[in-house]
Write a protein that holds these residues in place. Sequence first.
Motif: not given
Length: 368
Positions: A184-212
């Motif tokens: 929740p206190d972390t700002s995350v960047g995901i480079v590339g929205l493909g098969g790997l990247g979309h998991f990075g986004v969903l994991g950061a948003v839904k599972a880890l609830k990153c602030k950014k």
Amino acid sequence: MATDYKFQGWLALDKDSINGKMRWQDFEPKPFEETDIDIKITHCGVCASDLHTLRSGWGPTDYPVCVGHEIVGQAVRVGNDVPTGIKVGDRVGVGAQSGACHNQKGDCEACADGMEHACKYSTDTYNSKWPDGSKSYGGYADYWRGKYSFVVKIPDEIPSDQAAPMLCGGITAFHPLVQHNAGPDTSVGIVGLGGLGHFGVLGAVKALKCKKVVVVSRSSTKKADAMKMGATDFIATDEDEGWAEKHASSLDVIVSTVSSSKMPLEGYLNLLARKGTYVHVGAPEDRIPPFSMFSLIPKRAALQGSQTGSPQDIKDMLELFAKSGVETWNNNVPMKNANQAVVDLENGKARYRYVLCHEDHIKEVKYN
């Protein structure tokens, strides 16, 4: 014990297989041992690693090869010495790695540290060798055979077509976030929205609830998808003038999933905050671009690489994804159409994972 099934799958015989020319043929699996599990495959994700291997992009492939390392199915034979509680009939899966020495060699520090995915004596799920010298074959097939140690049970809450891509794509993109304590206190960047990247986004948003959660891509064509996944911002490097300066020092952890030798790497590194970490999980077939060390030195920033995760990492991820409602954005394809799926992935048509399904298990799924 003889079995009443035989091993058949889509075999690549040479580099031309990348052009949709795999052939459905019999193959000989490793000899069954009492520590092995046979899986009747119902689903197998189509991964970019499959493409690299089909065309010998990472080096000479040991043809014939059956690719596919995002395998889900039913355990149909379980050796007497399998200690994990998996039994015949269980829904199970295996990812990119199928074997490790678990420090039995004595000099493998990775296994001693619980990092079996980095074992120097590992067996990959395909295009690799088992300790007895037999070849490993992947999941574009009817059945898979291998050691129990990398076979995991699939949580009831996750459908098989969603679970399959998580076993490689999911853990590859998600594991670095966990390793660097993203939350929740972390700002995350995901480079590339493909098969790997979309998991990075969903994991950061839904599972880890990153602030950014910021998605970085060449163009804005996938911006709507990124925002629907929960991203808070989007950078289009070919369109947003001065993007590296505008967003400088704003991200604590960057997970890069791209594999282009033309990536603007120095610009990515400029996005790192003080003590930030850039983790590269994409695997280019050639060298990455040069960059200035002053992108890292003044901020004590770090540049790292990462691959997959241990069996326990995968189990933990699946449990967390099940609880937090992470869903793969997948398109299901009949197993008989594997050649077309390979060609379509090569042409960038996936949104965001293709999953091969044996016909009696296929269903239409749209998450986007």
